[in-house]
Motif scaffolding. Structure first.
Motif, short mmCIF file in Angstrom:
data_model
loop_
_atom_site.label_atom_id
_atom_site.label_comp_id
_atom_site.label_asym_id
_atom_site.label_seq_id
_atom_site.Cartn_x
_atom_site.Cartn_y
_atom_site.Cartn_z
N UNK A 42 0.84 -1.21 0.00
CA UNK A 42 0.00 0.00 0.00
C UNK A 42 0.87 1.26 0.00
N UNK A 43 0.53 2.16 -0.90
CA UNK A 43 1.27 3.42 -1.03
C UNK A 43 2.35 3.39 -2.08
N UNK A 44 2.78 2.19 -2.50
CA UNK A 44 3.80 2.09 -3.55
C UNK A 44 3.24 2.61 -4.87
N UNK A 45 4.11 3.20 -5.65
CA UNK A 45 3.70 3.70 -6.97
C UNK A 45 4.05 2.67 -8.03
N UNK A 46 3.08 2.39 -8.91
CA UNK A 46 3.33 1.49 -10.04
C UNK A 46 4.10 2.26 -11.11
N UNK A 47 4.76 1.54 -12.00
CA UNK A 47 5.44 2.23 -13.11
C UNK A 47 4.42 3.06 -13.90
N UNK A 48 4.88 4.16 -14.47
CA UNK A 48 3.97 4.96 -15.27
C UNK A 48 3.50 4.14 -16.47
N UNK A 49 2.37 4.53 -17.02
CA UNK A 49 1.81 3.83 -18.17
C UNK A 49 2.81 3.84 -19.32
N UNK A 50 3.40 4.98 -19.57
CA UNK A 50 4.36 5.11 -20.67
C UNK A 50 5.60 4.24 -20.44
N UNK A 51 6.11 4.25 -19.22
CA UNK A 51 7.30 3.45 -18.90
C UNK A 51 7.04 1.97 -19.08
N UNK A 52 5.91 1.50 -18.52
CA UNK A 52 5.58 0.08 -18.64
C UNK A 52 5.33 -0.32 -20.09
N UNK A 55 -7.86 -0.26 -11.03
CA UNK A 55 -8.48 0.77 -10.20
C UNK A 55 -9.93 0.41 -9.90
N UNK A 56 -10.66 -0.06 -10.90
CA UNK A 56 -12.06 -0.46 -10.69
C UNK A 56 -12.15 -1.66 -9.75
N UNK A 57 -11.12 -2.49 -9.73
CA UNK A 57 -11.11 -3.67 -8.86
C UNK A 57 -10.64 -3.35 -7.44
N UNK A 58 -10.25 -2.11 -7.20
CA UNK A 58 -9.85 -1.71 -5.86
C UNK A 58 -8.41 -1.98 -5.49
N UNK A 59 -7.56 -2.26 -6.46
CA UNK A 59 -6.15 -2.51 -6.18
C UNK A 59 -5.34 -1.23 -6.11
N UNK A 60 -5.68 -0.28 -6.97
CA UNK A 60 -4.88 0.94 -7.08
C UNK A 60 -5.77 2.17 -7.14
N UNK A 61 -5.11 3.30 -6.97
CA UNK A 61 -5.78 4.58 -7.10
C UNK A 61 -4.92 5.46 -8.01
N UNK A 62 -5.56 6.07 -8.98
CA UNK A 62 -4.86 6.97 -9.88
C UNK A 62 -4.98 8.39 -9.33
N UNK A 63 -3.83 9.04 -9.14
CA UNK A 63 -3.81 10.41 -8.65
C UNK A 63 -3.35 11.29 -9.80
N UNK A 64 -4.24 12.13 -10.25
CA UNK A 64 -3.97 12.97 -11.42
C UNK A 64 -2.66 13.76 -11.24
N UNK A 65 -1.79 13.61 -12.23
CA UNK A 65 -0.53 14.33 -12.21
C UNK A 65 0.56 13.69 -11.37
N UNK A 66 0.23 12.66 -10.60
CA UNK A 66 1.23 12.02 -9.73
C UNK A 66 1.51 10.58 -10.11
N UNK A 67 0.47 9.83 -10.52
CA UNK A 67 0.68 8.44 -10.88
C UNK A 67 -0.36 7.51 -10.31
N UNK A 68 -0.04 6.23 -10.33
CA UNK A 68 -0.94 5.18 -9.87
C UNK A 68 -0.32 4.54 -8.62
N UNK A 69 -1.11 4.49 -7.54
CA UNK A 69 -0.61 4.02 -6.26
C UNK A 69 -1.44 2.84 -5.75
N UNK A 70 -0.76 1.91 -5.08
CA UNK A 70 -1.41 0.72 -4.51
C UNK A 70 -2.23 1.13 -3.30
#
Length: 144
Positions: free
Chosen positions: A33-43, A62-77
């Motif tokens: 929890x709180x870790x950032x996934x690689x950016x979409x472009x990087x992956x 995100x819809x499954x509740x695993x991650x949260x997308x924070x606009x301008x910051x990235x995707x976090x667990x």
């Protein structure tokens, strides 16, 4: 370390392979929890897949509740509330089911898949238990 590679021979769509791999990595604690996934472009660049494919996988996570997308910051667990043990079993079941489906697509019957899985499981057990393999070697020598 490469966390993801596409299986071109799989019948699963690439976006689902990406989604399942990251769900597994989250469930097993590789990403916490709180870790950032690689950016979409990087992956997308690292896995050599389309940007939209990765984006679709992340949206599903995100819809499954695993991650949260924070606009301008990235995707976090997200914190999944301590359901890690059940999730690990679920992740293992998903991996096993994927393997079984792959074997079936190769033309194997379900009974053949079961036998192969048992053979492989025994081999893995023997490889991880030196006493067991020593006993087998001793047994093999006494038969001759």
């Amino acid at each position: 370390m490469k966390l993801f590679s596409v299986d071109e021979s799989s019948q699963l769509p690439i976006w689902l392979q990406v989604r399942n791999r990251f769900a597994y990595l989250i469930k097993t604690g590789y990403y916490r929890p709180g870790d950032q996934l690689p950016s979409v472009r990087t992956l997308a660049a690292d896995a050599a897949v389309n940007y939209n494919t990765v984006s679709k996988a992340y949206v599903d996570l995100e819809h499954s509740g695993y991650v949260e997308s924070v606009r301008g910051r990235g995707v976090f667990v997200l914190d999944r509330g301590g359901r890690v043990e059940d999730d690990v079993v679920s992740a293992a079941d998903a991996e096993i089911e994927s393997c079984i489906r792959c074997c079936l697509s190769l033309g194997m019957s379900l009974d053949e898949v079961k036998l192969r899985m048992m053979d492989v499981a025994h081999r893995v057990q023997e490889a991880s238990d030196p006493k067991h393999s020593m006993r087998r070697d001793l047994h093999e020598r006494t038969k001759d």
